[in-house]
Design a protein around this motif. Structure first.
Motif, mmCIF file in Angstrom:
data_model
loop_
_atom_site.group_PDB
_atom_site.id
_atom_site.type_symbol
_atom_site.label_atom_id
_atom_site.label_comp_id
_atom_site.label_asym_id
_atom_site.label_seq_id
_atom_site.Cartn_x
_atom_site.Cartn_y
_atom_site.Cartn_z
ATOM 1 N N ASP A 16 50.574 31.333 32.890
ATOM 2 C CA ASP A 16 49.252 31.129 33.459
ATOM 3 C C ASP A 16 48.928 32.263 34.424
ATOM 4 O O ASP A 16 49.802 32.764 35.145
ATOM 5 N N VAL A 17 47.663 32.647 34.444
ATOM 6 C CA VAL A 17 47.235 33.714 35.352
ATOM 7 C C VAL A 17 47.468 33.298 36.800
ATOM 8 O O VAL A 17 47.816 34.133 37.651
ATOM 9 N N GLU A 18 47.313 32.010 37.092
ATOM 10 C CA GLU A 18 47.550 31.516 38.461
ATOM 11 C C GLU A 18 49.006 31.740 38.870
ATOM 12 O O GLU A 18 49.290 32.097 40.021
ATOM 13 N N ASP A 19 49.933 31.538 37.924
ATOM 14 C CA ASP A 19 51.351 31.786 38.221
ATOM 15 C C ASP A 19 51.605 33.274 38.452
ATOM 16 O O ASP A 19 52.461 33.651 39.263
ATOM 17 N N PHE A 20 50.882 34.106 37.732
ATOM 18 C CA PHE A 20 50.990 35.554 37.897
ATOM 19 C C PHE A 20 50.630 35.952 39.330
ATOM 20 O O PHE A 20 51.322 36.746 39.973
ATOM 21 N N TYR A 21 49.531 35.379 39.853
ATOM 22 C CA TYR A 21 49.113 35.668 41.231
ATOM 23 C C TYR A 21 50.076 35.057 42.245
ATOM 24 O O TYR A 21 50.367 35.662 43.282
ATOM 25 N N GLU A 22 50.547 33.864 41.957
ATOM 26 C CA GLU A 22 51.457 33.173 42.888
ATOM 27 C C GLU A 22 52.755 33.964 43.067
ATOM 28 O O GLU A 22 53.322 34.009 44.162
ATOM 29 N N ALA A 23 53.217 34.621 42.005
ATOM 30 C CA ALA A 23 54.460 35.389 42.069
ATOM 31 C C ALA A 23 54.354 36.570 43.021
ATOM 32 O O ALA A 23 55.354 37.008 43.605
ATOM 33 N N ILE A 24 53.147 37.104 43.183
ATOM 34 C CA ILE A 24 52.974 38.252 44.083
ATOM 35 C C ILE A 24 52.303 37.828 45.397
ATOM 36 O O ILE A 24 51.875 38.675 46.186
ATOM 37 N N GLU A 25 52.204 36.490 45.598
ATOM 38 C CA GLU A 25 51.689 35.926 46.853
ATOM 39 C C GLU A 25 50.272 36.423 47.158
ATOM 40 O O GLU A 25 49.962 36.854 48.268
ATOM 41 N N GLU A 26 49.422 36.375 46.144
ATOM 42 C CA GLU A 26 48.026 36.778 46.300
ATOM 43 C C GLU A 26 47.116 35.713 45.718
ATOM 44 O O GLU A 26 47.503 34.985 44.799
ATOM 45 N N GLN A 27 45.896 35.617 46.265
ATOM 46 C CA GLN A 27 44.906 34.711 45.708
ATOM 47 C C GLN A 27 44.198 35.405 44.540
ATOM 48 O O GLN A 27 43.987 36.614 44.564
ATOM 49 N N ARG A 28 43.861 34.617 43.561
ATOM 50 C CA ARG A 28 43.145 35.189 42.420
ATOM 51 C C ARG A 28 41.762 35.643 42.859
ATOM 52 O O ARG A 28 41.080 34.970 43.642
ATOM 53 N N SER A 29 41.327 36.823 42.380
ATOM 54 C CA SER A 29 40.040 37.379 42.797
ATOM 55 C C SER A 29 39.476 38.257 41.677
ATOM 56 O O SER A 29 40.158 38.564 40.698
ATOM 57 N N ILE A 30 38.218 38.639 41.862
ATOM 58 C CA ILE A 30 37.579 39.549 40.903
ATOM 59 C C ILE A 30 38.339 40.864 40.847
ATOM 60 O O ILE A 30 38.513 41.462 39.786
ATOM 61 N N TYR A 31 38.807 41.305 42.035
ATOM 62 C CA TYR A 31 39.524 42.579 42.104
ATOM 63 C C TYR A 31 40.824 42.516 41.311
ATOM 64 O O TYR A 31 41.135 43.419 40.525
ATOM 65 N N GLY A 32 41.592 41.444 41.484
ATOM 66 C CA GLY A 32 42.850 41.296 40.752
ATOM 67 C C GLY A 32 42.630 41.192 39.258
ATOM 68 O O GLY A 32 43.361 41.789 38.457
ATOM 69 N N ASP A 33 41.588 40.443 38.859
ATOM 70 C CA ASP A 33 41.290 40.292 37.434
ATOM 71 C C ASP A 33 40.753 41.589 36.826
ATOM 72 O O ASP A 33 40.705 41.730 35.598
ATOM 73 N N GLY A 34 40.363 42.528 37.698
ATOM 74 C CA GLY A 34 39.833 43.798 37.210
ATOM 75 C C GLY A 34 40.835 44.573 36.371
ATOM 76 O O GLY A 34 40.449 45.330 35.480
ATOM 77 N N ILE A 35 42.126 44.388 36.643
ATOM 78 C CA ILE A 35 43.151 45.098 35.871
ATOM 79 C C ILE A 35 43.162 44.613 34.425
ATOM 80 O O ILE A 35 43.407 45.388 33.501
ATOM 81 N N PHE A 36 42.857 43.318 34.223
ATOM 82 C CA PHE A 36 42.777 42.788 32.857
ATOM 83 C C PHE A 36 41.565 43.362 32.126
ATOM 84 O O PHE A 36 41.630 43.689 30.939
ATOM 85 N N GLU A 37 40.454 43.496 32.872
ATOM 86 C CA GLU A 37 39.249 44.083 32.278
ATOM 87 C C GLU A 37 39.503 45.546 31.917
ATOM 88 O O GLU A 37 39.078 46.013 30.857
ATOM 89 N N LEU A 38 40.198 46.262 32.806
ATOM 90 C CA LEU A 38 40.485 47.676 32.573
ATOM 91 C C LEU A 38 41.310 47.875 31.305
ATOM 92 O O LEU A 38 41.111 48.846 30.558
ATOM 93 N N LEU A 39 42.239 46.970 31.040
ATOM 94 C CA LEU A 39 43.142 47.080 29.896
ATOM 95 C C LEU A 39 42.658 46.304 28.675
ATOM 96 O O LEU A 39 43.412 46.111 27.720
#
Length: 351
Positions: free
Chosen positions: A47-70
């Motif tokens: 889950d994307v939420e688990d991906f963010y939790e592993a790096i101790e960050e809240q999910r955001s537009i900025y974080g999801d931007g890497i998925f858009e970039l790729l």
């Protein structure tokens, strides 16, 4: 992919990540172990939420931007290839590349600039400011100093200047990268990896430059050979100042770094140079060298030799003039000594 204990066969995204970071399957296996810990249900996706939790960050537009970039179109979960490629690309960003990534994410229209509202949204996302809330502390003070006209269009260079002036505003953009590096492989591993990639890049640039220099030297040797053939061996070596007259017929090699021109402009210049060389060659065929012209060149060469010889004599004369003059009394004394020596030699012969 999820049920196997061993590292799965690399898909296209894994291969791309391996190529970008110059990794082998041993390194991929370490990332696979991290992925398996997050894939608790062994579905082959996390889950994307688990991906963010592993790096101790809240999910955001900025974080999801890497998925858009790729070009990762996920429905709340990502595969191992998407997981690996996202981490590799994000962690290998240099400082300015992180800034460009921020600009890319919040430039909604992708028109090369952000408006004031988009810039405010960027900062609110970085600092997790919700609707109706405002920035606090140092970010608030820094933001209050930013003055933009109504409807202003802020380009990347301006955003970069603001970030350098107020680093606290953009700190969260770098924090997500730093947390990702700590969570996966560690900062030391990434530091060594970046250094290795930079060394490889520098080595390629060095080899490319050496190859260019070698090609330039080869081209110049060939050019001089053509000029020598056209001028004639004697004229080429005896009249080196005349070689420049053949530069239009045999133009020097054009370089992008010397002219700062685009590929199309360079191609056009080369085409014009070839046409000029062809025109001059046709003129040489139509108007060959006459006997009068050859006599003129010979007389010019003779004048040059006379000039060089004259300059040499003047230099030697200047040296001779610079010697101290001998006194008359010294000359008479030397002459007397020679006479005495001559008389003594005669007396010895008679004895």
């Amino acid at each position: 992919m999820g049920g196997a204990e061993s590292v799965p066969a690399p898909d296209l995204r894994v291969k791309r990540a391996m190529a970008i970071a110059k990794m082998d399957m041993k390194d991929v296996g370490k990332f696979w172990k991290k992925f398996r810990k997050l894939d608790k249900e062994m579905r082959g996706n996390i889950d994307v939420e688990d991906f963010y939790e592993a790096i101790e960050e809240q999910r955001s537009i900025y974080g999801d931007g890497i998925f858009e970039l790729l070009d990762i179109t996920h429905a709340g979960s990502i595969s191992f290839g998407e997981f690996l490629q996202s981490i590799i690309v994000m962690c290998l960003f240099e400082h300015e590349e992180v800034m460009k990534f921020c600009f890319y994410v919040f430039d909604k229209d992708k028109n090369g600039y952000v408006e004031k509202e988009e810039l405010d949204t960027m900062l609110n996302v970085f600092h997790h400011v919700g609707n109706g809330e405002k920035l606090k502390g140092n970010p608030k003070k820094a933001h209050s100093t930013l003055k933009f006209a109504e409807g202003a269009k802020v380009e990347f260079d301006e955003v970069k200047a603001i970030a350098e002036r107020f680093p606290s505003l953009w700190y969260p953009a770098f924090r997500i990268q730093n947390n990702m590096m700590i969570a996966y492989m560690g900062e030391k591993w990434w530091s060594k990896k970046k250094q290795h990639l930079q060394d490889v890049k520098d080595l390629k640039a060095k080899r490319k430059r050496e190859k260019e220099l070698e090609e330039d030297a080869k081209f110049e040797r060939l050019r001089q050979r053509k000029i020598r053939k056209k001028m004639g061996m004697i004229k080429y070596y005896m009249c080196p100042w005349n070689r420049k007259a053949y530069d239009k017929m045999f133009p020097r090699r054009l370089k992008e770094q010397d002219h700062g021109l685009s590929a199309e402009e360079l191609a056009e210049l080369r085409r014009k140079a070839r046409e000029e060389a062809k025109r001059l060659e046709e003129m040489m065929i139509k108007n060959p060298e006459t006997a009068e012209w050859r006599n003129y060149l010979k007389s010019k060469e003779r004048r040059y030799k006379v000039k060089v010889a004259k300059e040499k004599m003047e230099e030697e004369g200047a040296v001779a003039k610079s010697r101290p003059k001998t006194m008359a009394s010294d000359r008479m004394a030397r002459l007397e000594r020679r006479r005495e020596k001559h008389i003594q030699v005669k007396i010895q012969k008679k004895l």
